[in-house]
Design a protein around this motif. Structure first.
Motif, mmCIF file in Angstrom:
data_model
loop_
_atom_site.group_PDB
_atom_site.id
_atom_site.type_symbol
_atom_site.label_atom_id
_atom_site.label_comp_id
_atom_site.label_asym_id
_atom_site.label_seq_id
_atom_site.Cartn_x
_atom_site.Cartn_y
_atom_site.Cartn_z
ATOM 1 N N UNK A 15 0.851 -1.193 0.000
ATOM 2 C CA UNK A 15 0.000 0.000 0.000
ATOM 3 C C UNK A 15 0.883 1.238 0.000
ATOM 4 N N UNK A 16 0.612 2.152 -0.917
ATOM 5 C CA UNK A 16 1.376 3.389 -1.021
ATOM 6 C C UNK A 16 0.430 4.573 -1.058
ATOM 7 N N UNK A 17 0.799 5.645 -0.372
ATOM 8 C CA UNK A 17 -0.030 6.836 -0.345
ATOM 9 C C UNK A 17 -0.191 7.436 -1.739
ATOM 10 N N UNK A 18 0.837 7.254 -2.572
ATOM 11 C CA UNK A 18 0.831 7.882 -3.894
ATOM 12 C C UNK A 18 0.410 6.921 -5.005
ATOM 13 N N UNK A 19 0.802 5.668 -4.909
ATOM 14 C CA UNK A 19 0.506 4.698 -5.968
ATOM 15 C C UNK A 19 -0.706 3.833 -5.673
ATOM 16 N N UNK A 20 -1.215 3.890 -4.458
ATOM 17 C CA UNK A 20 -2.313 3.011 -4.088
ATOM 18 C C UNK A 20 -1.807 1.606 -3.813
ATOM 19 N N UNK A 21 -2.643 0.606 -4.048
ATOM 20 C CA UNK A 21 -2.273 -0.782 -3.781
ATOM 21 C C UNK A 21 -1.710 -1.436 -5.042
ATOM 22 N N UNK A 22 -0.647 -2.212 -4.867
ATOM 23 C CA UNK A 22 -0.062 -2.981 -5.964
ATOM 24 C C UNK A 22 0.309 -4.362 -5.457
ATOM 25 N N UNK A 23 0.383 -5.320 -6.373
ATOM 26 C CA UNK A 23 0.866 -6.648 -6.016
ATOM 27 C C UNK A 23 2.341 -6.534 -5.662
ATOM 28 N N UNK A 24 2.736 -7.175 -4.598
ATOM 29 C CA UNK A 24 4.138 -7.080 -4.165
ATOM 30 C C UNK A 24 5.072 -7.652 -5.215
ATOM 31 N N UNK A 25 6.154 -6.950 -5.479
ATOM 32 C CA UNK A 25 7.160 -7.454 -6.404
ATOM 33 C C UNK A 25 8.070 -8.437 -5.674
ATOM 34 N N UNK A 26 8.638 -9.341 -6.429
ATOM 35 C CA UNK A 26 9.517 -10.362 -5.868
ATOM 36 C C UNK A 26 10.919 -10.157 -6.417
#
Length: 214
Positions: A65-76
């Motif tokens: 969760x990011x204030x600027x990007x919103x939610x994203x799938x975690x990178x590996x």
């Protein structure tokens, strides 16, 4: 005063399980944005259960969760894989050692191996792989140890999904699973634990050689 956790509402649970399944089967790729309005439309729910589901998935390490990007799938990457597999290497072999010494029958581990061998696709095989490992540590006799391993279970599955997409190695790992189970069923606790340690370490070494945790 009752401090028991509140149950997750059914709509939130539905969205949570659906998004998790898509992440762990590669339908949602690492780094992919998870837009609340789009997911709400797909699942025919309001944004509230989507938002709560994403918060829960962020807590398990599958979503960022990011204030600027919103939610994203975690990178590996190698650092993430090393972090997760360090925990597994420290805890999972010891849990299996205790399981074997307890005399557990490990029927669920046998069943998981059979499901993996007859899996129709990579997603089904991945789920069976997760169940196999959990069946080895769950009867260890220490509920806290089991819960700690459960906490990294989804992240480990995400690492595996990403690795298998570029480096399919299921047949080798399936053979290692069979040997680990053979040793466990024979009551060879230390040998089974050592085999499991080698199995976990060799997988992440092959998939992320620059982040070898062993």
């Amino acid at each position: 005063m009752n401090f028991a956790p509140h149950p997750i509402p059914s709509r939130t649970q539905y969205v949570l399980e659906a998004v998790k399944h898509r992440i762990l089967t590669g339908q949602l790729a690492p780094g992919q944005p998870l837009v609340e309005t789009e997911l709400a439309a797909q699942f025919a729910v309001s944004k509230t259960p989507v938002r709560e589901a994403l918060k829960t998935l962020a807590g398990t390490g599958l979503v960022v969760m990011s204030q600027y990007k919103g939610a994203t799938v975690r990178t590996v990457d190698a650092a993430m894989a090393q972090e997760v597999y360090d925990v597994r290497l420290l805890l999972e072999p010891e849990a299996l050692r205790r399981t074997v010494r307890s005399g557990a029958l490990l029927e669920e581990a046998r069943d998981a191996l059979e499901r993996a061998d007859t899996a129709a696709d990579a997603a089904e095989r991945s789920l069976a792989n997760r169940e196999f490992h959990r069946a080895l540590y769950l009867p260890c006799g220490n509920p806290l140890l089991s819960r700690m391993l459960d906490e990294v279970r989804d992240q480990a599955a995400l690492v595996s999904a990403v690795a298998w997409a570029t480096l399919p190695s299921w047949e080798r790992e399936a053979a290692e699973h069979r040997e680990i189970l053979r040793l466990a069923l024979a009551g060879e606790a230390d040998a089974a634990a050592a085999g499991l340690h080698d199995h976990i370490a060799s997988f992440v070494r092959r998939a992320f050689p620059e982040g070898d945790p062993s």
